[in-house]
Design an enzyme around this catalytic site. Structure first.
Site, PDB file in Angstrom:
ATOM      1  CB  CYS A  15      -1.225  -6.604 -14.280  1.00  0.00           C
ATOM      2  SG  CYS A  15      -0.731  -8.526 -14.943  1.00  0.00           S
TER       3      CYS A  15
ATOM      4  CB  CYS B  56       2.653 -10.058 -12.767  1.00  0.00           C
ATOM      5  SG  CYS B  56       2.538  -9.477 -14.451  1.00  0.00           S
TER       6      CYS B  56
ATOM      7  CG  ASP C 245      -3.388   9.729  15.441  1.00  0.00           C
ATOM      8  OD1 ASP C 245      -3.541   9.354  16.619  1.00  0.00           O
ATOM      9  OD2 ASP C 245      -2.428  10.651  15.209  1.00  0.00           O
TER      10      ASP C 245
ATOM     11  CG  ASP D 159      -1.221   7.020  13.675  1.00  0.00           C
ATOM     12  OD1 ASP D 159      -2.068   6.426  14.483  1.00  0.00           O
ATOM     13  OD2 ASP D 159      -1.024   8.456  13.926  1.00  0.00           O
TER      14      ASP D 159
END
Length: 734
Positions: A53, A56, A457, A637
Site C-alpha cells: 500500500c 508501505c 504516437d 514510446d
C-alpha cells in the site's frame, strides 16, 4: 535490400554520407567514457514481498533515504521492489536489516534473473487459501444452521466442537497473509489496515473457543471463517490487478545482445558485451541486432530503427553512419567501431529511464488507500472505547465487554472498503475486455478518469504500421509485373506490401542480385532493371513514401501510404468533443505526420521525435499539472508510456511498450479507447458510491454494536451484507 522513400541523405553507390541517428544525440563521446566508467554511486534493487500500500511505500522510501550514503529510494508497488541509488560503499547486506527494522522483509535481486515467478507463487497461495476458507465456511454454516434450529446442551456443544475443529485450523492457515502483515506493522509501532482485520478474526475465534469450552449458548466460528473468506476475496482481486504488469525495463534489457563478434587483425572472435571496450570493432551480419552504439567503418546496408525512433521505413547505413544498440541490420554485413557498450549504451540508458518512470507512476495513491489511512486508527479507538465503557458499566464483566469489543471490530472490519475498488475494477475490466481492452493495473481506471491531455504516437498506433501501395492501378501491367519480379525475393517492408497487394503474376527476371543499401537489380529481356532508391535508379524523388523502378530508360514511382487504424477517426472526434487536448508525437518524417494530423483534426503535432524527447514532452505536460494519457506502440514510446499518468498500447506493440502500459488494446479497432475513457469515469463514480455505502453501513451498524445489540455473529452477517452490497453495486457496470 533497399527500397526507398525520401531520405535525409543524397549519395551515389560509391559514396555515403552520415545520416541522422538517435545515438548521435544520446550516446556519450569517447572522451567521456573514462569519466562515465568511474562508479560514482551504486544501483541496488531489493525485493519487498510484504509491501502492498501507499503507507508501505512512504515508510520504506523515507526510512532508506534517512540512511547516510543513500541518495534516493523508489518503491515500485506493482512489482514490490525498491530501487536504491547510494554511495559505492552501501551494500544490499547493510540495507536489509534496516528494512527489517521498519517491518519489511527484503531480499537482494539479481536484475538478470528477474521474472514473474514470485508473483505467480503469491497468487497461487492466495487462491489456495481462498478455496480452503470458502470450503470451511460452507461446512461451518451448515453446522450453525443445526444450532440455530434449536439443538441444545450436549448436541449444541458437539456441533460447536466440530465447528472449532474445522474453523480454527482454517483461520490459522488462511489468515496468514493478514497475520504476517499485522505483526510486521506492530513490531515497528504502526497500525496498518491488517491489524484490525487480524484482531477481529482472532477475537471472534478466541471468544468462540471460550464459549464452547464453557458450554456457552453462542459461538462465532462461522463469523471468523466468513471474515477470512471475504477478506481473502478482496485481497486476491487486488493481487490479480497488480500481477498482470511486468517491468518494461526487463523487456528492454532483453533486447540487448549478450554477445558480439569482435574483429581483431582480421580474426573474428565471439565475446560477451561486457568484454568490449571503446574503439573495438565488431561485425554485424545481415538480420542481426546492433550489439553496441557505434560508427560504421565498412559496408553498406539498411538499418531498421523503428523500435528506437518510430521511423516507419529503414534508413541507409554506410561508412560514417552512427548506429545504436537495438537497431536491426537488414541487408549487408557491417563493421562497427564501438562508441558505447553494455550499461553505457543508449538502449540500456533507455531501460533506466523506463524504470525510473515506472517507479514514479506508482506514487499515485488509490482512492481505497487514501480512505484507509484514517480508517484503521478509528476502528481501534472505537473497539477500545467500547471495551472500556462496558467494563465500567458492568462492574468488570470482561466476558461481556470482550464480546462487544469483538462485535465492534468485526462490524467495522474494512472488508467492504477492501472490496470497494477491486470489485469495480474487476467489473469494469470485464466490460472493457469484451470491447477489446485489457486492464493491467489496478489504479489505471481511476487515473484514466482524470485525464485531460492525450498524446498519440503515429505508426502502429493511429495507423496499422503496414504500408499499402496507392497507385498500382495507374501503372502499366508489364511495368507492375517487373516490379513484382524484383520485389518477390525481398523482405523489405515495402516489397512485402507490394507483393501482397498485387493481383497479377510477376515477370520472370534473371540474375537477381542485391546491392546493399540501394536496392535490387536483375536482367529482364536483355536489359538491367532496378527497384530501390530514387537516386540509384535515376528517378526524381517524390514527397510521399515511395520506391522507384528503372525499366527500359524510364522510371516509375510506386507510392505507399500507411492505412489508418479502424475507429481512429471516431475515437479522436469523441475525445475532442469531450474537451480533451490532443497532440501527435511521431518519430516519422514531417510530411506523413502533418498529413495524418490534418486528416484526424489534431491541431498540435511534432515529427522526428526521439525517445527521450517524447518522454520529456510528456513529463513537461505533467509538470504543468496535466494528467496525460499516452498511446503508443514502439520502443521509442516506452519511456513516454511509463512516464505518463496513464498509458495504452496496442497488442501488436513491442513487448517493452506493452508491458510499460496500463491498458492494452487487443484488436485493430481504435474506437474502444474512447469507450475506456467513458467507462473509467463511470468506474470512479461506482467506487465513490461504494465508499458511501460502506460509510452508511458503519453509521447504522456501529452504534448497534457499541450499545451491545449486535453479537459477533450478527456483526459478521452485517459485514458480509455490506460486502455483497458493494459487489452488487460494482456489477452495475456490466
Amino acid at each position: 535490400m533497399a527500397l526507398a522513400e525520401e531520405y535525409d541523405v543524397r549519395l551515389d553507390p560509391g559514396h555515403a554520407s552520415p545520416s541522422a541517428c538517435p545515438a548521435c544525440a544520446i550516446a556519450p563521446s569517447a572522451e567521456r567514457m573514462a569519466e562515465l566508467s568511474r562508479p560514482s554511486k551504486a544501483r541496488l534493487m531489493l525485493s519487498l514481498p510484504t509491501a502492498h500500500c501507499a503507507a508501505c511505500m512512504s515508510t520504506v522510501e523515507n526510512g532508506l533515504q534517512a540512511v547516510p550514503g543513500v541518495q534516493s529510494a523508489r518503491v515500485n508497488l506493482t512489482q514490490r521492489r525498491v530501487s536504491i541509488d547510494a554511495s559505492p560503499e552501501i551494500t544490499a547486506e547493510s540495507l536489509i536489516p534496516i528494512l527489517a527494522g521498519l517491518g519489511y522483509e527484503a531480499h537482494e535481486l539479481d536484475p538478470g534473473l528477474l521474472s514473474s515467478t514470485e508473483s505467480d507463487r503469491q497468487g497461487r497461495e492466495l487462491l489456495m487459501r481462498l478455496g480452503v476458507s470458502g470450503f470451511a465456511m460452507m461446512n461451518v454454516m451448515l453446522l450453525s444452521v443445526a444450532i440455530w434450529s434449536g439443538a441444545g446442551d450436549a448436541t449444541r456443544d458437539l456441533f460447536h466442537w466440530i465447528s472449532a475443529a474445522i474453523a480454527l485450523p482454517t483461520v490459522v492457515f488462511a489468515g496468514q497473509p493478514f497475520f504476517k502483515s499485522a505483526w510486521a506493522s506492530l513490531r515497528v509501532g504502526r497500525l496498518g489496515m491488517d491489524v484490525p482485520i487480524s484482531l477481529a478474526i482472532i477475537l471472534a475465534s478466541s471468544i468462540s473457543l471460550f464459549e464452547t469450552y464453557n458450554s456457552g449458548h453462542h459461538a462465532y466460528f462461522d463469523a471468523a471463517v466468513m471474515l477470512t473468506f471475504f477478506l481473502l476475496a478482496g485481497r486476491y482481486l487486488d493481487h490479480r490487478t497488480r500481477a498482470v504488469a511486468r517491468s518494461a525495463a526487463e523487456e528492454l534489457a532483453a533486447l540487448e545482445v549478450p554477445r558480439a563478434i569482435r574483429v581483431v587483425d582480421g580474426v573474428e572472435e565471439t565475446v560477451a558485451i561486457s568484454a568490449l571496450a571503446v574503439g573495438d570493432v565488431v561485425r554485424v551480419r545481415p538480420g542481426g541486432r546492433m550489439p553496441v552504439d557505434g560508427v560504421i567503418t565498412f559496408g553498406a546496408s539498411e538499418v531498421d530503427r523503428s523500435l528506437l525512433t518510430g521511423e516507419s521505413l529503414p534508413v541507409l547505413a554506410a561508412p560514417g553512419t552512427e548506429v545504436a544498440a537495438g537497431e536491426i541490420n537488414l541487408t549487408g554485413p557491417l563493421l562497427v567501431r564501438v562508441v558505447a557498450a553494455g550499461r553505457d549504451s543508449s538502449l540500456h540508458r533507455m531501460a533506466d529511464l523506463v524504470a525510473v518512470a515506472e517507479s514514479s507512476k506508482t506514487q499515485y495513491t488509490s482512492l481505497a488507500e487514501r480512505a484507509a489511512r484514517a480508517y484503521s486508527p478509528l476502528v481501534h479507538l472505537l473497539s477500545f472505547g467500547a471495551f472500556s465503557y462496558w467494563m465500567w458499566a458492568t462492574g468488570g464483566d470482561m466476558r461481556y465487554a470482550i464480546n462487544i469489543s469483538a462485535a465492534v471490530l468485526i462490524i467495522t472490519c474494512p472488508c467492504a472498503l477492501g472490496l470497494a475498488v477491486p470489485a469495480v475494477v474487476t467489473a469494469a475490466s470485464g466490460k472493457l475486455f469484451r470491447k477489446g481492452l485489457l486492464i493491467k493495473d489496478g489504479t489505471a481506471l481511476e487515473r484514466l478518469a482524470e485525464v485531460d491531455y492525450v498524446v498519440f504516437d503515429k505508426t502502429g498506433t493511429l495507423t496499422l504500421g503496414t504500408p499499402t501501395p496507392t497507385n498500382l492501378d495507374q501503372l502499366p501491367a508489364d511495368v507492375l509485373a517487373v516490379a513484382l519480379g524484383l520485389s518477390a525475393g525481398s523482405s523489405h517492408p515495402l516489397a512485402i506490401a507490394l507483393t501482397r497487394a498485387a493481383q497479377q503474376p510477376p515477370a520472370a527476371v534473371t540474375d537477381l542480385r542485391e546491392v546493399p543499401g540501394y536496392g535490387v537489380e536483375a536482367h529482364y529481356r536483355g536489359h538491367i532493371v532496378r527497384l530501390g532508391r530514387a537516386e540509384w535508379v535515376g528517378a526524381p524523388p517524390v514527397a510521399e513514401t515511395a520506391t522507384y523502378l528503372a525499366l527500359a530508360g524510364q522510371t516509375f514511382a510506386i507510392h505507399f501510404a500507411d492505412k489508418l487504424r479502424p475507429g481512429a477517426e471516431t475515437a479522436v472526434a469523441t475525445m475532442k468533443k469531450a474537451g480533451l487536448q490532443l497532440i501527435l508525437l511521431s518519430g516519422d518524417a514531417e510530411a506523413p505526420v502533418s498529413e495524418l494530423a490534418k486528416r484526424l483534426g489534431i491541431d498540435e503535432w511534432a515529427s522526428g521525435q526521439l525517445p527521450d524527447e517524447k518522454r520529456a514532452h510528456v513529463q513537461g505536460l505533467q509538470d504543468k499539472g496535466r494528467k496525460v494519457l499516452m498511446i503508443g506502440d514502439g520502443l521509442n514510446d516506452t519511456a513516454a508510456l511509463a512516464q505518463a499518468y496513464v498509458s495504452i498500447s496496442p497488442a501488436s506493440a513491442l513487448d517493452a511498450a506493452r508491458t510499460a502500459s496500463d491498458i492494452v488494446l487487443l484488436g485493430q479497432d481504435f474506437a474502444p479507447v474512447a469507450d475506456a475513457l467513458r467507462i473509467a469515469k463511470q468506474s470512479t463514480r461506482r467506487i465513490r458510491e461504494n465508499f458511501a455505502l460502506s460509510a452508511a453501513y458503519n453509521v447504522i451498524a456501529v452504534p448497534l454494536a457499541l450499545i451491545g445489540v449486535a453479537t459477533p455473529l450478527m456483526a459478521a452477517l452485517a459485514m458480509s451484507a455490506s460486502s455483497i452490497t458493494v459487489s452488487l453495486n460494482a456489477l452495475r457496470l456490466r
